[in-house]
Design an enzyme around this catalytic site. Structure first.
Site, mmCIF file in Angstrom:
data_model
loop_
_atom_site.group_PDB
_atom_site.id
_atom_site.type_symbol
_atom_site.label_atom_id
_atom_site.label_comp_id
_atom_site.label_asym_id
_atom_site.label_seq_id
_atom_site.Cartn_x
_atom_site.Cartn_y
_atom_site.Cartn_z
ATOM 1 N N TYR A 174 43.623 37.307 39.898
ATOM 2 C CA TYR A 174 44.813 37.779 39.768
ATOM 3 C C TYR A 174 45.706 37.521 41.063
ATOM 4 C CZ TYR A 174 48.638 41.216 39.557
ATOM 5 O OH TYR A 174 49.934 41.852 39.537
ATOM 6 N N LYS A 178 48.840 34.974 41.313
ATOM 7 C CA LYS A 178 50.154 35.228 41.745
ATOM 8 C C LYS A 178 50.469 34.715 43.125
ATOM 9 C CE LYS A 178 51.159 38.676 39.002
ATOM 10 N NZ LYS A 178 52.213 38.494 37.938
#
Length: 313
Positions: A174, A178
């Site tokens: 993640y 990002k």
């Protein structure tokens, strides 16, 4: 009185629930016609059967409030489905002016335990999903600008995370996705500026299905006041970035939550060392860098993040 987004068409991905829903409702409130995209799978890890109900529900909310909206059930990480999403906006409303990329899933695990599939799936939905929609929207705006002989109104608002800014031990996939989204945003901002198109990224903090574990210890107010972690604190910034008023905001990363917006700077050089010879030796690097890092706070990355009001356990 004209609304800031009157006459404009916006796509919001992952808009069937949580943050995306709040953003779609806000854009509609400001006058935009909204294409509400959501794959509709119930699990925050992307599991379960796809359903049109979440996207249809939000589109119905917008229409009930007097706005215009159409739902799209589709996986933005699929290149052709992303193409169909952009085409739906063009076929339904004749134009596309705003793209809000919000769709995402979680497959949390420590880096030493994470599987290849858990890595690939999160990168696919977040990073490739952002690229796919951006690709087709950018191509449309480029052609429109050429036909018009000048700049057009195009706005891309991407969703990054504080997990990229300050680290998140159990989310290597993640956090990497990002961070990649920020790189995609700044590259896109440079490439499309001459066409009048801006691209910015936000790092939102909000209580949603995706963050229920993160904010489990922060109870919602019981006195009727708005939850500091409500997605409604984030949506107004998205509305502003989508508007003509934000024409001068491009390639920026903004942290937003609970009535606060912080503009993040690009990384700056903290220290610089030059070799006394032609090439560094191990001994010279040891003599320069080891004392430098020894005198810095052990958690300086986290300490810097505290300026933005972030907290880490």
């Amino acid at each position: 009185m004209a609304q800031p987004l009157e006459g404009l068409t916006a796509i919001v991905t992952g808009a069937g629930r949580g943050l995306g829903r709040a953003e779609a409702l806000e854009l509609a409130r400001l006058g935009a016609r909204v294409v509400v995209n959501d794959y509709g799978r119930p699990g925050r890890d992307g599991s379960g059967d796809a359903s049109a109900a979440p996207a249809e529900g939000v589109a119905a909310e917008i229409r009930a409030a007097g706005g215009e909206a159409v739902a799209h059930l589709g996986d933005v990480a699929d290149h052709e489905q992303a193409r169909a999403l952009v085409q739906l906006a063009l076929d339904t409303y004749g134009r596309l002016d705003v793209l809000v990329n919000n769709a995402g899933i979680l497959r949390d695990r420590m880096v030493f335990s994470m599987t290849e599939e858990e890595w690939d799936t999160v990168i696919r939905v977040h990073l490739k999903g952002h690229f796919n929609t951006t690709h087709f929207a950018a191509a449309h705006w480029r052609e429109r600008a050429k036909a018009a002989g000048g700049p057009v109104h195009g706005r891309i608002i991407n969703t990054s995370s504080e997990a990229f800014l300050a680290g998140s031990a159990g989310q290597p996939n993640y956090a990497a996705a990002k961070g990649g989204i920020v790189g995609l945003t700044t590259s896109t901002a440079l490439a499309l500026a001459k066409y009048g198109v801006t691209a910015n990224a936000i790092c939102p903090r909000a209580r949603t299905r995706m963050t229920e574990d993160v904010f489990a210890g922060f109870a919602e107010p019981q006195d009727g006041t708005l939850d500091p972690l409500a997605p409604e604190h984030v949506a107004p910034l998205v509305g502003y970035l989508a508007s003509p008023a934000a024409a001068g905001v491009n390639g920026q990363l903004l942290v937003v939550h609970g009535g606060m917006v912080a503009v993040a700077e690009r990384p700056r050089i903290a220290a610089k060392f030059d070799t006394a010879k032609d090439v560094f030796s191990f001994e010279e690097l040891d003599a320069l860098l080891t004392p430098y890092y020894a005198q810095r706070p052990p958690n300086e990355t986290f300490a810097a993040a505290e300026v933005l009001g972030l907290k880490h356990d």
